[in-house]
Design an enzyme around this catalytic site. Structure first.
Site, short mmCIF file in Angstrom:
data_model
loop_
_atom_site.label_atom_id
_atom_site.label_comp_id
_atom_site.label_asym_id
_atom_site.label_seq_id
_atom_site.Cartn_x
_atom_site.Cartn_y
_atom_site.Cartn_z
N ASP A 7 0.87 -1.17 0.00
CA ASP A 7 0.00 0.00 0.00
C ASP A 7 0.92 1.23 0.00
O ASP A 7 2.15 1.12 -0.15
CB ASP A 7 -1.00 -0.04 1.17
CG ASP A 7 -0.38 0.28 2.52
OD1 ASP A 7 0.86 0.42 2.62
OD2 ASP A 7 -1.15 0.41 3.51
N CYS A 64 3.30 -2.72 4.04
CA CYS A 64 2.42 -1.59 4.36
C CYS A 64 3.18 -0.74 5.36
O CYS A 64 4.41 -0.85 5.47
CB CYS A 64 1.04 -2.05 4.84
SG CYS A 64 1.01 -2.92 6.43
N GLY A 65 2.50 0.12 6.09
CA GLY A 65 3.22 1.00 7.00
C GLY A 65 3.90 0.22 8.12
O GLY A 65 5.07 0.43 8.43
N THR A 66 3.14 -0.68 8.74
CA THR A 66 3.69 -1.50 9.83
C THR A 66 4.05 -2.91 9.39
O THR A 66 4.78 -3.61 10.10
CB THR A 66 2.65 -1.65 10.96
OG1 THR A 66 1.47 -2.24 10.38
CG2 THR A 66 2.31 -0.31 11.59
N ILE A 68 1.77 -5.05 9.45
CA ILE A 68 0.79 -5.84 10.21
C ILE A 68 -0.54 -5.97 9.47
O ILE A 68 -1.06 -7.08 9.29
CB ILE A 68 0.59 -5.24 11.61
CG1 ILE A 68 1.89 -5.32 12.42
CG2 ILE A 68 -0.53 -5.99 12.34
CD1 ILE A 68 1.85 -4.56 13.74
N GLY A 69 -1.09 -4.85 9.04
CA GLY A 69 -2.40 -4.89 8.38
C GLY A 69 -2.37 -5.78 7.15
O GLY A 69 -3.26 -6.62 6.94
N HIS A 97 10.57 -23.25 9.87
CA HIS A 97 9.57 -23.91 10.72
C HIS A 97 8.13 -23.71 10.26
O HIS A 97 7.31 -24.60 10.46
CB HIS A 97 9.70 -23.39 12.16
CG HIS A 97 10.93 -23.91 12.86
ND1 HIS A 97 11.15 -23.72 14.20
CD2 HIS A 97 11.99 -24.62 12.40
CE1 HIS A 97 12.31 -24.29 14.54
NE2 HIS A 97 12.84 -24.83 13.47
N ARG A 131 8.75 -32.62 11.85
CA ARG A 131 7.67 -32.32 12.80
C ARG A 131 6.94 -31.03 12.44
O ARG A 131 5.77 -30.84 12.81
CB ARG A 131 8.22 -32.23 14.23
CG ARG A 131 9.12 -31.03 14.49
CD ARG A 131 9.78 -31.12 15.85
NE ARG A 131 10.55 -29.93 16.20
CZ ARG A 131 11.76 -29.64 15.72
NH1 ARG A 131 12.33 -30.46 14.85
NH2 ARG A 131 12.39 -28.54 16.09
N HIS A 132 7.62 -30.16 11.70
CA HIS A 132 6.98 -28.89 11.34
C HIS A 132 5.88 -29.08 10.30
O HIS A 132 4.94 -28.30 10.25
CB HIS A 132 8.03 -27.89 10.86
CG HIS A 132 9.09 -27.65 11.88
ND1 HIS A 132 8.81 -27.03 13.08
CD2 HIS A 132 10.39 -27.98 11.91
CE1 HIS A 132 9.91 -26.98 13.80
NE2 HIS A 132 10.89 -27.55 13.13
#
Ligand code: RB5
Length: 147
Positions: A7, A64-66, A68-69, A97, A131-132
Site C-alpha cells: 500500500d 504496508c506502514g507496519t 501488520i495490516g 519452521h 515435525r513442522h
C-alpha cells in the site's frame, strides 16, 4: 514466481526491494501499488495473494506502514502463510519452521538495508519439514474447517 505488493505505507520500501531484486536478477511480478497515493492494504493483499496461491512454488513480499495490516489480510487467503518480520532470525525461522510463503514488512518500521537482508534470507532458506509439516497440516485443517 515472486509476487510483490504494497500500500502507500510500503510503496517506497517496495521500490527499494525491487531495485535489489533487479540487481540480483530475481524475477518478480509487481502487483502494485505504483504511486504514493493512499490505497487500502486489504485490497492489495488479496490481489497479490490470489496470484501466489495458484502454485506451491510461488512466494510473496508485502509491505504496508507496519507490515501488520497487510499480513492480517494476507492470512485470510486460504493457502497463505504470511509472516510479518522486522528481524533476521524471524525471517529465517518462519521459512524453516512455518514454511511461510509471504514475507511482510513495514515501510515505517524497517529501513531498506535491513529489508533486503530479510528478503534475501527469506528467499534462500528452505522449509525443514519433519515435525513442522504436522503443524502446517494443522493450519490447513483450521482453514478447511472454516469453509
Ligand atoms: C496506512 O496509513 C497504514 O495504516 C497501513 O499502511 C498499515 O500500517 C496498516 O497496518
Amino acid at each position: 514466481m515472486l509476487y510483490l505488493g504494497a500500500d502507500h505505507g510500503g510503496y517506497e520500501l517496495k521500490k527499494s526491494i525491487i531495485a535489489y531484486l533487479e540487481e540480483k536478477g530475481v524475477e518478480y511480478v509487481d502487483c502494485g501499488t505504483n504511486s504514493p497515493d493512499s490505497v487500502d492494504y486489504a485490497l492489495i493483499a488479496k490481489k497479490t495473494c490470489d496470484e501466489i496461491v495458484k502454485s506451491d512454488e510461488n512466494m510473496g513480499i508485502l509491505c504496508c506502514g507496519t507490515g501488520i495490516g497487510i499480513s492480517m489480510a494476507a492470512n485470510k487467503v486460504n493457502g497463505i502463510r504470511a509472516a510479518c518480520c522486522s528481524d533476521y532470525f524471524s525471517a529465517k525461522y518462519t521459512r524453516l519452521h512455518n514454511n511461510a510463503n509471504v514475507l511482510c514488512m513495514g515501510g515505517r518500521v524497517v529501513g531498506p538495508g535491513l529489508a533486503v537482508e530479510l528478503v534475501d534470507v527469506f528467499l534462500n532458506t528452505g522449509f525443514e519439514g519433519g515435525r513442522h509439516q504436522r503443524r502446517i497440516d494443522q493450519l490447513t485443517d483450521i482453514e478447511n474447517s472454516q469453509k
